[in-house]
Scaffold this motif. Structure first.
Motif, short mmCIF file in Angstrom:
data_model
loop_
_atom_site.label_atom_id
_atom_site.label_comp_id
_atom_site.label_asym_id
_atom_site.label_seq_id
_atom_site.Cartn_x
_atom_site.Cartn_y
_atom_site.Cartn_z
N ILE A 143 -1.04 -4.15 -3.21
CA ILE A 143 0.01 -4.28 -4.23
C ILE A 143 0.08 -3.03 -5.13
CG2 ILE A 143 0.03 -6.79 -4.21
CD1 ILE A 143 -1.71 -6.80 -6.68
N TRP A 144 -1.06 -2.35 -5.33
CA TRP A 144 -1.00 -1.13 -6.14
C TRP A 144 -0.41 0.03 -5.35
CZ3 TRP A 144 -1.08 -0.56 -11.16
CH2 TRP A 144 -1.65 -1.56 -11.94
N LEU A 145 -0.73 0.14 -4.07
CA LEU A 145 -0.06 1.16 -3.25
C LEU A 145 1.43 0.87 -3.16
CD1 LEU A 145 -2.43 1.80 -0.18
CD2 LEU A 145 -1.87 3.37 -2.05
N ASP A 146 1.78 -0.41 -3.06
CA ASP A 146 3.18 -0.79 -3.04
C ASP A 146 3.88 -0.35 -4.33
OD1 ASP A 146 5.24 -2.77 -1.59
OD2 ASP A 146 5.35 -3.12 -3.74
N ALA A 147 3.18 -0.46 -5.46
CA ALA A 147 3.77 -0.03 -6.74
C ALA A 147 4.03 1.47 -6.76
CB ALA A 147 2.83 -0.41 -7.90
N VAL A 148 3.09 2.25 -6.22
CA VAL A 148 3.29 3.70 -6.17
C VAL A 148 4.44 4.04 -5.21
CG1 VAL A 148 2.22 5.92 -5.62
CG2 VAL A 148 0.88 4.14 -6.73
N GLY A 149 4.45 3.40 -4.04
CA GLY A 149 5.52 3.64 -3.08
C GLY A 149 6.88 3.26 -3.63
N LEU A 150 6.94 2.12 -4.33
CA LEU A 150 8.19 1.68 -4.96
C LEU A 150 8.69 2.74 -5.95
CD1 LEU A 150 9.12 -1.79 -6.30
CD2 LEU A 150 9.10 0.11 -7.90
N SER A 151 7.77 3.31 -6.72
CA SER A 151 8.16 4.29 -7.73
C SER A 151 8.75 5.55 -7.09
CB SER A 151 6.93 4.68 -8.58
OG SER A 151 6.35 3.53 -9.15
N ALA A 152 8.14 5.99 -6.01
CA ALA A 152 8.65 7.19 -5.33
C ALA A 152 9.96 6.89 -4.60
CB ALA A 152 7.61 7.71 -4.34
N TYR A 153 10.02 5.73 -3.95
CA TYR A 153 11.16 5.46 -3.07
C TYR A 153 12.41 5.02 -3.83
CZ TYR A 153 11.31 5.74 2.00
OH TYR A 153 11.50 6.16 3.29
N CYS A 154 12.26 4.43 -5.02
CA CYS A 154 13.47 4.07 -5.77
C CYS A 154 14.20 5.33 -6.21
CB CYS A 154 13.14 3.16 -6.95
SG CYS A 154 12.26 3.93 -8.33
N VAL A 155 13.45 6.38 -6.55
CA VAL A 155 14.07 7.64 -6.94
C VAL A 155 14.67 8.33 -5.73
CG1 VAL A 155 13.56 9.98 -7.78
CG2 VAL A 155 12.65 7.99 -8.98
N MET A 156 13.94 8.37 -4.62
CA MET A 156 14.45 9.01 -3.43
C MET A 156 15.71 8.31 -2.92
SD MET A 156 14.40 11.37 -1.26
CE MET A 156 12.91 12.13 -1.89
N GLY A 157 15.69 6.98 -2.92
CA GLY A 157 16.86 6.23 -2.47
C GLY A 157 18.05 6.45 -3.37
N PRO A 183 11.86 12.43 13.65
CA PRO A 183 10.77 11.54 14.07
C PRO A 183 9.45 11.77 13.34
CG PRO A 183 11.91 12.48 15.98
CD PRO A 183 12.38 13.23 14.77
N THR A 184 9.38 12.80 12.50
CA THR A 184 8.16 13.01 11.71
C THR A 184 7.82 11.77 10.89
OG1 THR A 184 8.61 15.37 11.56
CG2 THR A 184 7.08 14.47 9.95
N TYR A 185 8.86 11.06 10.43
CA TYR A 185 8.63 9.84 9.65
C TYR A 185 7.84 8.81 10.46
CZ TYR A 185 11.95 11.60 6.20
OH TYR A 185 12.59 12.35 5.24
N LEU A 186 8.16 8.68 11.75
CA LEU A 186 7.44 7.74 12.60
C LEU A 186 5.99 8.17 12.78
CD1 LEU A 186 10.11 7.06 15.38
CD2 LEU A 186 9.61 5.69 13.35
N TYR A 216 8.73 16.25 0.66
CA TYR A 216 7.35 15.77 0.56
C TYR A 216 7.29 14.42 -0.15
CZ TYR A 216 5.71 20.36 2.08
OH TYR A 216 5.46 21.50 2.81
N LEU A 217 8.15 14.24 -1.17
CA LEU A 217 8.20 12.96 -1.87
C LEU A 217 8.65 11.86 -0.93
CD1 LEU A 217 8.06 11.32 -4.53
CD2 LEU A 217 10.43 12.01 -4.96
N ASP A 218 9.63 12.17 -0.09
CA ASP A 218 10.12 11.21 0.88
C ASP A 218 9.01 10.85 1.87
OD1 ASP A 218 12.04 9.55 1.92
OD2 ASP A 218 13.14 11.11 2.99
N TYR A 219 8.31 11.85 2.37
CA TYR A 219 7.20 11.61 3.29
C TYR A 219 6.11 10.75 2.62
CZ TYR A 219 8.91 15.17 6.59
OH TYR A 219 9.64 15.89 7.50
N ALA A 220 5.83 11.07 1.35
CA ALA A 220 4.79 10.33 0.63
C ALA A 220 5.18 8.86 0.46
CB ALA A 220 4.54 10.96 -0.73
N GLY A 221 6.45 8.62 0.11
CA GLY A 221 6.91 7.24 -0.04
C GLY A 221 6.80 6.45 1.25
#
Length: 211
Positions: free
Chosen positions: A91-105, A63-66, A6-11
């Motif tokens: 830019i604020w959504l980007d900040a939230v996405g960055l926070s989730a995706y740096c951990v997932m990556g 393909p769920t990601y697409l 779910y975190l991956d999907y959210a990012g």
């Protein structure tokens, strides 16, 4: 499904929304919104998987990601006009996405290689590359060239997650700490204008002085 899925999907969804917002600023049609959403949502993870040798990449296997990216693009297409400042939201959504995706990556890099160094690199790549592609395609000022701290936030989040994992913290706790750290750095940079000292070139020497 695991909360990590779910975190991956959210990012992916958050980054896709920022791509669609960039398309709204350029007044593109629905196909343009979908294109920007997919490129931004999957760009960082695609680079990560290629670097790790994980092919086919994640959105080919699932393909769920697409579909998530397309859904984000459609929602933004019909609602972007309701937002007073779309760039601020971007830019604020980007900040939230960055926070989730740096951990997932970082988690995926650690699982694939077992190396903390590789985990930090893949976390940073995953969190930043989609935004870089978005700005490049939209001909917007790149997040890399903005004065506020950006890449460092992804480095901090990935590094803290990796360190917490090495200390045997529960996976979800390590993830939460990494995400909060990344968002605190990036959010502080946006709100307070945190920057690093920039390079100051010295005046060039006269050619006669070089000879």
């Amino acid at each position: 499904m695991s909360p990590f899925v779910y975190l991956d999907y959210a990012g992916v969804g958050l980054f896709a929304a920022t791509g669609a917002l960039a398309a709204s600023r350029k007044q593109l049609d629905l196909i343009g919104f979908l294109f920007f959403a997919v490129i931004t949502g999957t760009g960082g993870g695609t680079v990560r998987d290629i670097v790790l040798g994980r092919v086919p990449v994640f959105w080919v296997l699932n393909p769920t990601y697409l579909l998530i990216c397309c859904a984000a693009g459609i929602v933004v297409f019909f609602t972007a006009h309701l937002v007073e400042s779309r760039y601020r939201l971007l830019i604020w959504l980007d900040a939230v996405g960055l926070s989730a995706y740096c951990v997932m990556g970082a988690a995926k890099g650690l699982a694939a290689s077992g190396s903390p160094t590789i985990a930090i690199v893949t976390g940073t790549l995953t969190a930043s590359f989609g935004g870089i592609l978005r700005d490049l395609l939209a001909n917007e000022p790149s997040v890399l060239l903005r004065p506020e701290i950006y890449i460092t936030a992804a480095l901090v989040g990935a590094g803290i997650f990796t360190g917490a994992n090495a200390l045997d913290l529960p996976l979800y706790s390590a993830s939460a700490v990494g995400m909060l750290a990344a968002f605190a750095v990036r959010g502080g940079a946006l709100y307070y204008g945190w920057t690093f000292p920039t390079y100051k070139a010295k005046p060039g020497r006269h050619p006669d002085d070089v000879m």
